[in-house]
Each structure stands twice: as C-alpha cells, then as structure tokens.
Design a protein around this motif. Structure first.
Motif, PDB file in Angstrom:
ATOM      1  N   HIS A  34       0.051 -47.310 -25.614  1.00 31.65           N
ATOM      2  CA  HIS A  34       0.874 -46.101 -25.667  1.00 31.65           C
ATOM      3  C   HIS A  34       1.067 -45.625 -27.104  1.00 31.65           C
ATOM      4  O   HIS A  34       1.330 -46.416 -27.992  1.00 31.65           O
ATOM      5  N   ASP A  35       0.931 -44.326 -27.279  1.00 31.69           N
ATOM      6  CA  ASP A  35       1.077 -43.725 -28.600  1.00 31.69           C
ATOM      7  C   ASP A  35       2.534 -43.416 -28.937  1.00 31.69           C
ATOM      8  O   ASP A  35       2.843 -43.085 -30.073  1.00 31.69           O
ATOM      9  N   GLN A  36       3.408 -43.468 -27.938  1.00 32.14           N
ATOM     10  CA  GLN A  36       4.818 -43.175 -28.133  1.00 32.14           C
ATOM     11  C   GLN A  36       5.645 -44.200 -27.376  1.00 32.14           C
ATOM     12  O   GLN A  36       5.139 -44.887 -26.499  1.00 32.14           O
ATOM     13  N   PHE A  37       6.923 -44.246 -27.713  1.00 28.43           N
ATOM     14  CA  PHE A  37       7.847 -45.091 -26.951  1.00 28.43           C
ATOM     15  C   PHE A  37       7.892 -44.531 -25.540  1.00 28.43           C
ATOM     16  O   PHE A  37       8.289 -43.392 -25.328  1.00 28.43           O
ATOM     17  N   SER A  38       7.455 -45.330 -24.592  1.00 26.77           N
ATOM     18  CA  SER A  38       7.313 -44.857 -23.213  1.00 26.77           C
ATOM     19  C   SER A  38       8.171 -45.694 -22.270  1.00 26.77           C
ATOM     20  O   SER A  38       8.659 -46.764 -22.644  1.00 26.77           O
ATOM     21  N   PRO A  39       8.320 -45.241 -21.033  1.00 34.53           N
ATOM     22  CA  PRO A  39       9.042 -46.056 -20.050  1.00 34.53           C
ATOM     23  C   PRO A  39       8.378 -47.433 -19.851  1.00 34.53           C
ATOM     24  O   PRO A  39       9.069 -48.419 -19.638  1.00 34.53           O
ATOM     25  N   GLU A  40       7.064 -47.488 -19.957  1.00 39.85           N
ATOM     26  CA  GLU A  40       6.360 -48.766 -19.811  1.00 39.85           C
ATOM     27  C   GLU A  40       6.697 -49.720 -20.950  1.00 39.85           C
ATOM     28  O   GLU A  40       6.895 -50.921 -20.734  1.00 39.85           O
ATOM     29  N   VAL A  41       6.766 -49.197 -22.168  1.00 44.66           N
ATOM     30  CA  VAL A  41       7.139 -50.012 -23.326  1.00 44.66           C
ATOM     31  C   VAL A  41       8.585 -50.480 -23.169  1.00 44.66           C
ATOM     32  O   VAL A  41       8.902 -51.660 -23.373  1.00 44.66           O
ATOM     33  N   GLU A  42       9.459 -49.558 -22.778  1.00 41.85           N
ATOM     34  CA  GLU A  42      10.867 -49.911 -22.586  1.00 41.85           C
ATOM     35  C   GLU A  42      11.013 -51.000 -21.520  1.00 41.85           C
ATOM     36  O   GLU A  42      11.780 -51.957 -21.689  1.00 41.85           O
ATOM     37  N   HIS A  43      10.267 -50.889 -20.433  1.00 37.29           N
ATOM     38  CA  HIS A  43      10.312 -51.881 -19.362  1.00 37.29           C
ATOM     39  C   HIS A  43       9.809 -53.247 -19.863  1.00 37.29           C
ATOM     40  O   HIS A  43      10.402 -54.291 -19.545  1.00 37.29           O
ATOM     41  N   ALA A  44       8.731 -53.236 -20.634  1.00 35.71           N
ATOM     42  CA  ALA A  44       8.188 -54.493 -21.177  1.00 35.71           C
ATOM     43  C   ALA A  44       9.202 -55.166 -22.104  1.00 35.71           C
ATOM     44  O   ALA A  44       9.363 -56.396 -22.071  1.00 35.71           O
ATOM     45  N   ILE A  45       9.898 -54.375 -22.906  1.00 42.74           N
ATOM     46  CA  ILE A  45      10.941 -54.928 -23.786  1.00 42.74           C
ATOM     47  C   ILE A  45      12.059 -55.527 -22.935  1.00 42.74           C
ATOM     48  O   ILE A  45      12.531 -56.641 -23.201  1.00 42.74           O
ATOM     49  N   HIS A  46      12.477 -54.812 -21.912  1.00 44.61           N
ATOM     50  CA  HIS A  46      13.550 -55.285 -21.039  1.00 44.61           C
ATOM     51  C   HIS A  46      13.159 -56.608 -20.361  1.00 44.61           C
ATOM     52  O   HIS A  46      13.962 -57.546 -20.305  1.00 44.61           O
ATOM     53  N   GLU A  47      11.938 -56.699 -19.871  1.00 41.18           N
ATOM     54  CA  GLU A  47      11.480 -57.930 -19.223  1.00 41.18           C
ATOM     55  C   GLU A  47      11.461 -59.102 -20.203  1.00 41.18           C
ATOM     56  O   GLU A  47      11.820 -60.225 -19.844  1.00 41.18           O
TER      57      GLU A  47
END
Length: 157
Positions: A101-114
């Motif tokens: 991902h080139d930007q902070f995305s929902p997928e990145v946020e989810h991975a951080i949360h996990e």
C-alpha cells in the motif's frame, strides 16, 4: 532544450527511485522493530534460552520452590511458543501490507491492530505466569521477583 520524452523519463526515474527507497525503508524499519522486540536481551531474562535457570539463580530457589514453579512452566512455555509464532506471522502480514500500500489504508490499520492484539496477549500470558510464580514463593522471594518484574516492565516493548 530537452525533449518531452526524456523529461518524462527523468521524472519516472526519480519517482521510481523514491518508491524503491520508501519500500527499502519500510523493510528496514520492520526488520529492526521485529529484531528489537523479539531479541532484546534486557527485556525478559526468564523467557530467554537459559532464562529458567537464570531465574532459579536470581531467586536462590530451594528444591521445593523450584519444583513448584517447574510444575506450571511447561504449559507456559507451550502457550508462549504458539503465541510467538502467531506474533511473527502478524509482523510478516504488516510487512506485506506496508509494501503493498502506498498510503495508510484500512488493511494497514487492521494489520497493526492484529499485531497489537497478539502482543497484548503475550504480555497478559507473562503477567499471569508472574502471578503463578508469586503464589508459590515465600514473601522474601516475592519481593525479589517483584523487583525483577519492575525492571522488565521499565524496558519499552
């Protein structure tokens, strides 16, 4: 006067260089963070390869005290190993998301949360184990263990 196609190639080359640099930076930060979190020698001696012996030495355990702690140690080690495996998988997932991902995305946020969730579970497991050990130690050794735990918590994770 430069042609338009060579100007576009120069811009593309610069953009590609910046993108490659950012990807390499993400990999480096992720690798350094993973290494630091998993292999910081000061973090928790008890969980290192010979940490069980280290703790026995630090607490000057009697045979009876050592046997009491050893009774619940295998279950703790087994749970911890499984959680560390999952922790590594979450780190790898976050690494992949950073590259994808080139930007902070929902997928990145989810991975951080996990990753935070499993990290919290690892902390809870360690703290529960601490209280198991406290329950079988005499008061003077409980004080030593409290001091060791306080030192371990003072190191950022």
């Amino acid at each position: 006067m430069p042609s338009t196609s060579s100007g576009n190639r120069n811009r593309f080359g610069i953009l590609a260089g910046v993108l490659v640099t950012l990807i390499l930076l993400c990999f480096a930060v992720s690798a350094i963070t993973s290494q630091w979190m998993m292999h910081n020698d000061d973090w928790n001696h008890h969980d290192l390869e010979h940490g069980h012996k280290w703790l026995h030495h630090e607490l000057n355990l009697t045979e009876t005290e050592a046997s009491a702690i050893d009774a619940f140690e295998p279950a703790y080690r087994e749970q911890r190993a499984a959680m560390l495996e999952e922790f590594q998988a979450k780190i790898e997932n976050l690494r992949q998301q950073l590259v994808a991902h080139d930007q902070f995305s929902p997928e990145v946020e989810h991975a951080i949360h996990e990753l935070h969730q499993i990290h919290g579970q690892l902390q809870e497991l360690s703290i529960r184990h601490y209280y198991q050990m406290m329950s079988v130690l005499p008061p003077e050794k409980q004080e030593i263990l409290k001091e060791l735990a306080g030192q371990a918590l003072s190191v950022p994770e």
